[in-house]
Design a protein around this motif. Structure first.
Motif, PDB file in Angstrom:
ATOM      1  N   TYR A   1      28.348  43.956  44.948  1.00  0.00           N
ATOM      2  CA  TYR A   1      29.172  42.936  45.612  1.00  0.00           C
ATOM      3  C   TYR A   1      30.563  43.499  45.914  1.00  0.00           C
ATOM      4  CZ  TYR A   1      32.413  39.138  46.233  1.00  0.00           C
ATOM      5  OH  TYR A   1      33.423  38.350  46.734  1.00  0.00           O
ATOM      6  N   TRP A   2      31.161  44.179  44.938  1.00  0.00           N
ATOM      7  CA  TRP A   2      32.531  44.696  45.066  1.00  0.00           C
ATOM      8  C   TRP A   2      32.627  45.675  46.232  1.00  0.00           C
ATOM      9  CZ3 TRP A   2      35.224  41.511  42.423  1.00  0.00           C
ATOM     10  CH2 TRP A   2      36.568  41.750  42.158  1.00  0.00           C
ATOM     11  N   LEU A   3      31.648  46.570  46.337  1.00  0.00           N
ATOM     12  CA  LEU A   3      31.653  47.555  47.416  1.00  0.00           C
ATOM     13  C   LEU A   3      31.456  46.880  48.775  1.00  0.00           C
ATOM     14  CD1 LEU A   3      29.590  50.414  45.737  1.00  0.00           C
ATOM     15  CD2 LEU A   3      32.063  50.380  46.189  1.00  0.00           C
ATOM     16  N   ALA A   4      30.565  45.893  48.832  1.00  0.00           N
ATOM     17  CA  ALA A   4      30.337  45.179  50.087  1.00  0.00           C
ATOM     18  C   ALA A   4      31.576  44.393  50.502  1.00  0.00           C
ATOM     19  CB  ALA A   4      29.131  44.254  49.954  1.00  0.00           C
TER      20      ALA A   4
ATOM     21  N   LEU B   1      32.928  38.795  34.731  1.00  0.00           N
ATOM     22  CA  LEU B   1      32.583  39.265  36.070  1.00  0.00           C
ATOM     23  C   LEU B   1      32.607  38.116  37.081  1.00  0.00           C
ATOM     24  CD1 LEU B   1      29.765  41.849  35.293  1.00  0.00           C
ATOM     25  CD2 LEU B   1      32.194  42.271  35.730  1.00  0.00           C
ATOM     26  N   GLY B   2      32.160  36.940  36.652  1.00  0.00           N
ATOM     27  CA  GLY B   2      32.228  35.774  37.535  1.00  0.00           C
ATOM     28  C   GLY B   2      33.665  35.422  37.901  1.00  0.00           C
ATOM     29  N   PHE B   3      34.563  35.529  36.940  1.00  0.00           N
ATOM     30  CA  PHE B   3      35.979  35.243  37.176  1.00  0.00           C
ATOM     31  C   PHE B   3      36.554  36.225  38.195  1.00  0.00           C
ATOM     32  CE2 PHE B   3      40.436  34.639  35.427  1.00  0.00           C
ATOM     33  CZ  PHE B   3      40.538  33.308  35.782  1.00  0.00           C
ATOM     34  N   THR B   4      36.152  37.504  38.111  1.00  0.00           N
ATOM     35  CA  THR B   4      36.654  38.487  39.077  1.00  0.00           C
ATOM     36  C   THR B   4      36.152  38.181  40.490  1.00  0.00           C
ATOM     37  OG1 THR B   4      34.834  40.082  38.829  1.00  0.00           O
ATOM     38  CG2 THR B   4      36.705  40.323  37.329  1.00  0.00           C
ATOM     39  N   VAL B   5      34.910  37.742  40.598  1.00  0.00           N
ATOM     40  CA  VAL B   5      34.354  37.420  41.916  1.00  0.00           C
ATOM     41  C   VAL B   5      35.089  36.224  42.520  1.00  0.00           C
ATOM     42  CG1 VAL B   5      32.297  36.571  43.126  1.00  0.00           C
ATOM     43  CG2 VAL B   5      32.095  38.454  41.475  1.00  0.00           C
ATOM     44  N   TRP B   6      35.338  35.215  41.690  1.00  0.00           N
ATOM     45  CA  TRP B   6      36.099  34.044  42.152  1.00  0.00           C
ATOM     46  C   TRP B   6      37.481  34.489  42.655  1.00  0.00           C
ATOM     47  CZ3 TRP B   6      38.753  30.036  38.516  1.00  0.00           C
ATOM     48  CH2 TRP B   6      39.181  28.926  39.259  1.00  0.00           C
ATOM     49  N   ALA B   7      38.147  35.342  41.889  1.00  0.00           N
ATOM     50  CA  ALA B   7      39.476  35.817  42.267  1.00  0.00           C
ATOM     51  C   ALA B   7      39.407  36.675  43.527  1.00  0.00           C
ATOM     52  CB  ALA B   7      40.096  36.603  41.118  1.00  0.00           C
ATOM     53  N   ARG B   8      38.415  37.522  43.603  1.00  0.00           N
ATOM     54  CA  ARG B   8      38.262  38.409  44.768  1.00  0.00           C
ATOM     55  C   ARG B   8      38.067  37.592  46.050  1.00  0.00           C
ATOM     56  NH1 ARG B   8      38.084  40.449  48.736  1.00  0.00           N
ATOM     57  NH2 ARG B   8      37.204  42.395  49.467  1.00  0.00           N
ATOM     58  N   ARG B   9      37.308  36.515  45.954  1.00  0.00           N
ATOM     59  CA  ARG B   9      37.074  35.663  47.128  1.00  0.00           C
ATOM     60  C   ARG B   9      38.372  34.975  47.564  1.00  0.00           C
ATOM     61  NH1 ARG B   9      32.138  34.764  48.850  1.00  0.00           N
ATOM     62  NH2 ARG B   9      32.524  32.616  49.486  1.00  0.00           N
ATOM     63  N   HIS B  10      39.229  34.614  46.611  1.00  0.00           N
ATOM     64  CA  HIS B  10      40.504  33.982  46.961  1.00  0.00           C
ATOM     65  C   HIS B  10      41.473  34.976  47.587  1.00  0.00           C
ATOM     66  CE1 HIS B  10      40.635  29.728  45.895  1.00  0.00           C
ATOM     67  NE2 HIS B  10      39.629  30.039  45.115  1.00  0.00           N
ATOM     68  N   LEU B  11      41.402  36.237  47.156  1.00  0.00           N
ATOM     69  CA  LEU B  11      42.273  37.253  47.755  1.00  0.00           C
ATOM     70  C   LEU B  11      41.857  37.594  49.177  1.00  0.00           C
ATOM     71  CD1 LEU B  11      43.109  39.988  45.107  1.00  0.00           C
ATOM     72  CD2 LEU B  11      44.650  38.390  46.211  1.00  0.00           C
ATOM     73  N   ALA B  12      40.573  37.484  49.450  1.00  0.00           N
ATOM     74  CA  ALA B  12      40.015  37.804  50.772  1.00  0.00           C
ATOM     75  C   ALA B  12      40.488  39.185  51.229  1.00  0.00           C
ATOM     76  CB  ALA B  12      40.359  36.702  51.762  1.00  0.00           C
ATOM     77  N   GLY B  13      41.082  39.280  52.400  1.00  0.00           N
ATOM     78  CA  GLY B  13      41.482  40.569  52.958  1.00  0.00           C
ATOM     79  C   GLY B  13      42.672  41.214  52.291  1.00  0.00           C
TER      80      GLY B  13
ATOM     81  N   PRO C   1      43.956  37.646  37.749  1.00  0.00           N
ATOM     82  CA  PRO C   1      42.669  37.199  37.213  1.00  0.00           C
ATOM     83  C   PRO C   1      41.552  38.239  37.336  1.00  0.00           C
ATOM     84  CG  PRO C   1      43.140  36.103  39.284  1.00  0.00           C
ATOM     85  CD  PRO C   1      44.380  36.853  38.906  1.00  0.00           C
ATOM     86  N   ILE C   2      41.648  39.140  38.299  1.00  0.00           N
ATOM     87  CA  ILE C   2      40.628  40.187  38.389  1.00  0.00           C
ATOM     88  C   ILE C   2      40.707  41.068  37.151  1.00  0.00           C
ATOM     89  CG2 ILE C   2      39.883  42.263  39.643  1.00  0.00           C
ATOM     90  CD1 ILE C   2      40.576  40.768  42.246  1.00  0.00           C
ATOM     91  N   TYR C   3      41.912  41.446  36.763  1.00  0.00           N
ATOM     92  CA  TYR C   3      42.058  42.257  35.553  1.00  0.00           C
ATOM     93  C   TYR C   3      41.654  41.467  34.309  1.00  0.00           C
ATOM     94  CZ  TYR C   3      44.646  45.555  38.452  1.00  0.00           C
ATOM     95  OH  TYR C   3      45.019  46.444  39.428  1.00  0.00           O
ATOM     96  N   SER C   4      41.979  40.173  34.282  1.00  0.00           N
ATOM     97  CA  SER C   4      41.562  39.334  33.150  1.00  0.00           C
ATOM     98  C   SER C   4      40.050  39.365  33.008  1.00  0.00           C
ATOM     99  CB  SER C   4      42.014  37.885  33.350  1.00  0.00           C
ATOM    100  OG  SER C   4      43.399  37.785  33.476  1.00  0.00           O
ATOM    101  N   GLY C   5      39.356  39.159  34.126  1.00  0.00           N
ATOM    102  CA  GLY C   5      37.899  39.149  34.108  1.00  0.00           C
ATOM    103  C   GLY C   5      37.309  40.500  33.742  1.00  0.00           C
ATOM    104  N   ILE C   6      37.870  41.562  34.297  1.00  0.00           N
ATOM    105  CA  ILE C   6      37.370  42.902  33.980  1.00  0.00           C
ATOM    106  C   ILE C   6      37.545  43.190  32.493  1.00  0.00           C
ATOM    107  CG2 ILE C   6      37.873  45.374  34.257  1.00  0.00           C
ATOM    108  CD1 ILE C   6      38.223  44.818  37.257  1.00  0.00           C
TER     109      ILE C   6
END
Length: 196
Positions: free
Chosen positions: A16-19, A83-95, A121-126
């Protein structure tokens, strides 16, 4: 079994992260090559220490913690939540997202979703997922890998904080006062209130 489940979770997360990385905005400015190496090499080494098979020669094999299925279940839960928390955060950061300390063209200060709970939050989740992985791994190498990753995260947070303050000035200073860096203050009302 928990080790395999954790490996599958990390593999799915990596795909997911790479995509998602392909959706990032163009880079406006970034840290120098030395800073990139300082953040990338220890990070990769830490993950390698966590991921390599337990039966690798020249490493102590004794357990650090008393074994228990309940402990491993909680560790697996920590990996999934982290990992779920990082995905949520990543989606909010978008571009605006980057795996390195960079400023994107048209970079925005994101304060919604998980960014109302923690500034990073990405670092928190990681870190939560790494701790869960380390607990299931339960050896010296896992502990060293987690320590390396934590050291890189602390350094990267400091670099990102400097960049955000230089870019967003008073708005980031107010956000920094209102929201903790890593450990969310879990209050449902925090999701509803506006952050400066």
């Amino acid at each position: 079994m928990d080790a395999w489940t954790i490996a599958v979770l990390w593999a799915a997360w990596t795909i997911y992260w790479l995509a998602a990385a392909r959706q990032a905005k163009p880079i406006s400015s970034q840290e120098g090559w030395f800073g990139r190496l300082v953040h990338t090499i220890p990070y990769l080494l830490g993950f390698m220490l966590l991921a390599l098979p337990r039966r690798t020669p020249y490493w102590p094999m004794h357990r650090l913690l008393p074994g228990s299925d309940e402990r491993d279940d909680w560790a697996l839960f920590a990996v999934a939540v982290g990992l779920g928390f990082t995905v949520w955060a990543r989606r909010h950061l978008a571009g605006n997202w980057s795996n390195l300390v960079v400023l994107r063209r048209g970079h925005e200060l994101i304060t919604s979703g998980p960014y109302r709970l923690a500034r990073h939050p990405i670092y928190s989740g990681i870190l939560l997922a790494v701790i869960g992985t380390m607990v299931v791994r339960d050896d010296v190498r896992g502990l060293l890998g987690a320590a390396l990753i934590a050291a890189v995260v602390v350094d990267q947070i400091a670099a990102e904080e400097r960049l955000m303050e230089a870019t967003f000035g008073e708005a980031y200073a107010a956000y920094r006062l209102a929201v903790p860096a890593l450990l969310p203050r879990w209050r449902p009302a925090a999701l509803m209130r506006r952050v400066p």
